[in-house]
Design a protein around this motif. Structure first.
Motif, PDB file in Angstrom:
ATOM      1  N   PHE A 173       0.831  -1.206   0.000  1.00  0.00           N
ATOM      2  CA  PHE A 173       0.000   0.000   0.000  1.00  0.00           C
ATOM      3  C   PHE A 173       0.861   1.250   0.000  1.00  0.00           C
ATOM      4  O   PHE A 173       2.067   1.203   0.168  1.00  0.00           O
ATOM      5  CB  PHE A 173      -0.927   0.011   1.228  1.00  0.00           C
ATOM      6  CG  PHE A 173      -2.032  -0.979   1.116  1.00  0.00           C
ATOM      7  CD1 PHE A 173      -3.052  -0.801   0.197  1.00  0.00           C
ATOM      8  CD2 PHE A 173      -2.043  -2.122   1.907  1.00  0.00           C
ATOM      9  CE1 PHE A 173      -4.075  -1.719   0.069  1.00  0.00           C
ATOM     10  CE2 PHE A 173      -3.052  -3.048   1.776  1.00  0.00           C
ATOM     11  CZ  PHE A 173      -4.069  -2.844   0.857  1.00  0.00           C
ATOM     12  N   PHE A 174       0.163   2.356  -0.194  1.00  0.00           N
ATOM     13  CA  PHE A 174       0.800   3.665  -0.123  1.00  0.00           C
ATOM     14  C   PHE A 174       0.678   4.163   1.308  1.00  0.00           C
ATOM     15  O   PHE A 174      -0.427   4.339   1.818  1.00  0.00           O
ATOM     16  CB  PHE A 174       0.084   4.609  -1.087  1.00  0.00           C
ATOM     17  CG  PHE A 174       0.715   5.961  -1.184  1.00  0.00           C
ATOM     18  CD1 PHE A 174       2.048   6.103  -1.518  1.00  0.00           C
ATOM     19  CD2 PHE A 174      -0.036   7.103  -0.946  1.00  0.00           C
ATOM     20  CE1 PHE A 174       2.634   7.360  -1.617  1.00  0.00           C
ATOM     21  CE2 PHE A 174       0.543   8.364  -1.037  1.00  0.00           C
ATOM     22  CZ  PHE A 174       1.887   8.478  -1.375  1.00  0.00           C
ATOM     23  N   ILE A 175       1.807   4.355   1.954  1.00  0.00           N
ATOM     24  CA  ILE A 175       1.793   4.744   3.361  1.00  0.00           C
ATOM     25  C   ILE A 175       1.959   6.259   3.458  1.00  0.00           C
ATOM     26  O   ILE A 175       2.783   6.845   2.758  1.00  0.00           O
ATOM     27  CB  ILE A 175       2.932   4.038   4.131  1.00  0.00           C
ATOM     28  CG1 ILE A 175       2.811   2.517   3.971  1.00  0.00           C
ATOM     29  CG2 ILE A 175       2.909   4.432   5.598  1.00  0.00           C
ATOM     30  CD1 ILE A 175       1.584   1.902   4.580  1.00  0.00           C
ATOM     31  N   ALA A 176       1.167   6.879   4.318  1.00  0.00           N
ATOM     32  CA  ALA A 176       1.184   8.337   4.457  1.00  0.00           C
ATOM     33  C   ALA A 176       2.601   8.835   4.683  1.00  0.00           C
ATOM     34  O   ALA A 176       3.360   8.275   5.466  1.00  0.00           O
ATOM     35  CB  ALA A 176       0.306   8.754   5.625  1.00  0.00           C
ATOM     36  N   ALA A 207       7.027  -5.127   6.046  1.00  0.00           N
ATOM     37  CA  ALA A 207       7.719  -5.277   4.759  1.00  0.00           C
ATOM     38  C   ALA A 207       6.773  -4.819   3.659  1.00  0.00           C
ATOM     39  O   ALA A 207       5.817  -5.508   3.335  1.00  0.00           O
ATOM     40  CB  ALA A 207       8.113  -6.743   4.542  1.00  0.00           C
ATOM     41  N   LEU A 208       7.049  -3.654   3.094  1.00  0.00           N
ATOM     42  CA  LEU A 208       6.127  -3.070   2.123  1.00  0.00           C
ATOM     43  C   LEU A 208       6.619  -3.224   0.693  1.00  0.00           C
ATOM     44  O   LEU A 208       7.817  -3.212   0.418  1.00  0.00           O
ATOM     45  CB  LEU A 208       5.945  -1.578   2.409  1.00  0.00           C
ATOM     46  CG  LEU A 208       5.208  -1.212   3.691  1.00  0.00           C
ATOM     47  CD1 LEU A 208       5.281   0.298   3.909  1.00  0.00           C
ATOM     48  CD2 LEU A 208       3.748  -1.660   3.621  1.00  0.00           C
ATOM     49  N   GLY A 209       5.637  -3.307  -0.206  1.00  0.00           N
ATOM     50  CA  GLY A 209       5.871  -3.119  -1.635  1.00  0.00           C
ATOM     51  C   GLY A 209       4.966  -2.011  -2.106  1.00  0.00           C
ATOM     52  O   GLY A 209       4.111  -1.542  -1.371  1.00  0.00           O
ATOM     53  N   HIS A 210       5.135  -1.561  -3.325  1.00  0.00           N
ATOM     54  CA  HIS A 210       4.291  -0.608  -4.045  1.00  0.00           C
ATOM     55  C   HIS A 210       5.142   0.551  -4.562  1.00  0.00           C
ATOM     56  O   HIS A 210       5.162   0.812  -5.746  1.00  0.00           O
ATOM     57  CB  HIS A 210       3.137  -0.077  -3.199  1.00  0.00           C
ATOM     58  CG  HIS A 210       2.084   0.656  -4.011  1.00  0.00           C
ATOM     59  ND1 HIS A 210       1.670   0.208  -5.240  1.00  0.00           N
ATOM     60  CD2 HIS A 210       1.380   1.780  -3.755  1.00  0.00           C
ATOM     61  CE1 HIS A 210       0.740   1.027  -5.704  1.00  0.00           C
ATOM     62  NE2 HIS A 210       0.556   1.997  -4.839  1.00  0.00           N
ATOM     63  N   LEU A 211       5.820   1.242  -3.658  1.00  0.00           N
ATOM     64  CA  LEU A 211       6.660   2.354  -4.102  1.00  0.00           C
ATOM     65  C   LEU A 211       8.038   1.804  -4.465  1.00  0.00           C
ATOM     66  O   LEU A 211       8.548   0.914  -3.789  1.00  0.00           O
ATOM     67  CB  LEU A 211       6.753   3.412  -3.011  1.00  0.00           C
ATOM     68  CG  LEU A 211       5.388   3.960  -2.562  1.00  0.00           C
ATOM     69  CD1 LEU A 211       5.571   5.108  -1.580  1.00  0.00           C
ATOM     70  CD2 LEU A 211       4.549   4.409  -3.752  1.00  0.00           C
ATOM     71  N   HIS A 212       8.611   2.357  -5.519  1.00  0.00           N
ATOM     72  CA  HIS A 212       9.842   1.774  -6.049  1.00  0.00           C
ATOM     73  C   HIS A 212      11.097   2.356  -5.410  1.00  0.00           C
ATOM     74  O   HIS A 212      12.201   1.919  -5.705  1.00  0.00           O
ATOM     75  CB  HIS A 212       9.887   1.951  -7.574  1.00  0.00           C
ATOM     76  CG  HIS A 212       8.886   1.105  -8.284  1.00  0.00           C
ATOM     77  ND1 HIS A 212       8.846   0.969  -9.637  1.00  0.00           N
ATOM     78  CD2 HIS A 212       7.880   0.314  -7.801  1.00  0.00           C
ATOM     79  CE1 HIS A 212       7.860   0.147  -9.973  1.00  0.00           C
ATOM     80  NE2 HIS A 212       7.258  -0.240  -8.875  1.00  0.00           N
ATOM     81  N   ASN A 213      10.897   3.367  -4.589  1.00  0.00           N
ATOM     82  CA  ASN A 213      12.027   4.022  -3.942  1.00  0.00           C
ATOM     83  C   ASN A 213      12.053   3.631  -2.474  1.00  0.00           C
ATOM     84  O   ASN A 213      11.148   3.970  -1.712  1.00  0.00           O
ATOM     85  CB  ASN A 213      11.853   5.537  -4.071  1.00  0.00           C
ATOM     86  CG  ASN A 213      12.982   6.307  -3.404  1.00  0.00           C
ATOM     87  OD1 ASN A 213      13.943   5.713  -2.890  1.00  0.00           O
ATOM     88  ND2 ASN A 213      12.864   7.627  -3.417  1.00  0.00           N
TER      89      ASN A 213
END
Lengths: 376, 376
Positions: A173-176, A207-213
């Motif tokens: 997800f996109f985290i604030a 452990a997040l995915g979604h944003l590439h940076n």
């Protein structure tokens, strides 16, 4: 518990038409070398395994090889989720057969709510999902936003926390507070589709995915792995790699291991004359994927063909100083003129539909075209 | 060894636009009831699991459910191969994970050459393949035809025959002497793509897929299962079902168990007036998929709409006596006129591309259309 955290593989992704499967296999081998050297207990993949919901046959072949290598050959437990680029139904195929070999690939919200336990750690594998899935699962029509839906999911997970174990959340997800780049799916700005960090504070690691940076977010225990390769020109300055995370009794230790792409992505902002000068281009790797920002203001005849003779993999060409000349509008314009109408249509079809024409479709097309030619 | 032999499921197949997933689930339940009643030791599926290489998400869901039901819930060993309608690479996903649970799904020639052994029986699961795959695998450029390629494969299998065991071949080819129907892929006539029966004489049983008519071939121990449903009007008179095969020490016993479709496929050859008469149509199941052969010679205004008001699932309309009137050319012509241009285009796109428009493509289309409307 020591595990490797990666994500955003986007197997099958193309960069302005250039196939990256070779680069993706190469960087996967580097990832496996890190896993082996660091002797991790498991590998976490935080979504966007494929670049699209119906990957090409070639992408499926590469992905199948990676999974076999990881789980069957090297016997690492795999903890994976589907991301917004994946088709959860297609990825779900095989799921019940994977689990006995400790390959856990969760594609539905409800699968994320019960932990996968490995040694002293509970892994909650929460795939990308839409709010309607939460409304249906929780039978609660008030769950309108991703923020509310994730809050409901996390509350459910917390009921299952074992106080004698560590808790890890794997999510997409996109985290604030994060910042995005061009190659990620656009997210709604304004807060509705954003998950606040505070929701995640009871996990030992997220452990997040979604944003590439991987630097998109600043937090002690909530991390994006970033993608394995640079998937757009806005990512040129990002170092890519994987996290190795160790959970001890008292703390969470994280170490980043960079990977080196076979062919890099970079931007050259120079004048045409400089770009065409051997003393300039002999110093750089011309095999890289290159975005060119020309500093010239005048029109340069046949610019793309001339540049391509030196730089075979140009993925963007623009003027550094704003003016967009007609000559730059169509990247491969000179190629276009060389192609016959049937090939042009087939290319257009493949771009629009993301599938090549079938033999049957090609024969229809040829018939139609011959009729038109006669009538013309 | 007692096993059930089925094949040609074609999950996701549509009949003139009508989705058959409900019928396919129903007939699958009947198949499972036969397996249970007959207490078979394994289930053989002889190819064409899906109807196309990229099945729809709904077809994938149904197929995943069937496989779970068969192998995970009811714990039957599954012995399956890919057919000419399947994408072998896509079906291969998960293969190495399936085998520990005795779900064997072979998609490559070389997998077919080594037997899967269950109790006293060796099963050779030879998927559909093209001659070039045999040339590559055997490193023999003389293998030009399917006949030569299958001969090479069978010779390889025979080396691995265990004289203390029974041998079963599962395969998906056109066997010499068989007859075909409309819904099967066209085969080259003239012998090159045909496998002679004599090649198969050393097997105790050969479980074939490909032809949808189980009577297409006459042999003691080589059988087509036929498809599970009628997939074209040329199949209206075929009884569909599954074989239960028992191999004893001395013989091979085969029994056919018919299945009954939720909605049948049939042809009505009648006059328009008869078809529209309640005393006629109250005697038949009007919910079936119906091909109509009109015996009238005169033009009947609005014929399709009138017939549809009585028969909701007409899959073909033609004149019994040859003359093809303009009114019959477009099946749903009256429907066409009711649809707006965007819906028409979306339907056309879906028919041509076998995929619905994406949300992005729809929005492009709407933009283009609004521009055209303004200009018009």
């Amino acid at each position: 518990m020591k595990f490797l955290h990666t994500g955003d593989w986007h197997i099958g992704k193309k960069l302005n038409g250039y196939d990256l499967l070779e680069e993706q296999q190469d960087v996967f081998r580097q990832l496996m070398a890190v896993a082996e050297k660091e002797q991790v207990d498991a590998i976490v993949i935080a979504g966007d395994l494929y670049d699209r919901s119906v990957p090409s046959v070639e992408a499926v072949e590469v992905f199948n090889w990676m999974m076999r290598e990881m789980n069957i050959e090297k016997k690492y437990p795999v903890l994976a989720i589907s991301g917004n680029h994946d088709s959860s139904t297609r990825l779900e195929t095989g799921g019940p057969w994977y689990e006995p070999l400790r390959f856990h690939l969760h594609t539905r919200l409800e699968q994320g709510l019960a932990p996968v336990e490995i040694d002293d750690t509970q892994f909650f594998l929460l795939p990308y999902f839409e709010p309607f899935a939460a409304r249906r699962y929780f039978e609660d029509d008030s769950l309108k936003t991703i923020q509310q839906a994730v809050a409901a999911a996390v509350a459910e997970m917390e009921k299952r926390f074992d106080p004698h174990k560590k808790q890890v959340l794997v999510s997409h997800f996109f985290i604030a507070g994060s910042t995005t780049t061009d190659s990620e799916t656009k997210v709604t700005v304004g807060g509705l589709d954003v998950v606040p960090l505070s929701l995640l504070e009871n996990f030992d690691y997220v452990a997040l995915g979604h944003l590439h940076n991987r630097h998109a977010l600043h937090s002690d225990n909530v991390r994006y792995s970033g993608s394995l390769l640079k998937y757009s020109l806005s990512e040129v300055n990002q170092e890519k790699g994987v996290w190795v995370v160790e959970l001890t009794d008292t703390e969470t230790n994280m170490e980043f291991f960079p990977v080196t792409p076979m062919r890099d992505v970079k931007v050259l902002e120079e004048s045409f004359d400089t770009l065409m000068t051997p003393s300039f281009y002999s110093e750089i790797n011309r095999e890289d994927y290159i975005g060119i920002r020309l500093t010239n203001k005048e029109v340069i005849p046949n610019v793309m063909n001339q540049l391509r003779s030196v730089y075979p993999r140009i993925i963007q060409l623009e003027r550094a100083h704003g003016r967009t000349a007609q000559e730059l509008n169509v990247l491969a314009s000179s190629d276009l003129q060389k192609k016959d109408p049937l090939t042009l249509f087939a290319d257009f079809f493949e771009t629009a539909v993301e599938q090549p024409l079938t033999i049957q479709q090609k024969s229809w097309l040829e018939e139609e075209y011959m009729t038109l030619e006669k009538e013309g």
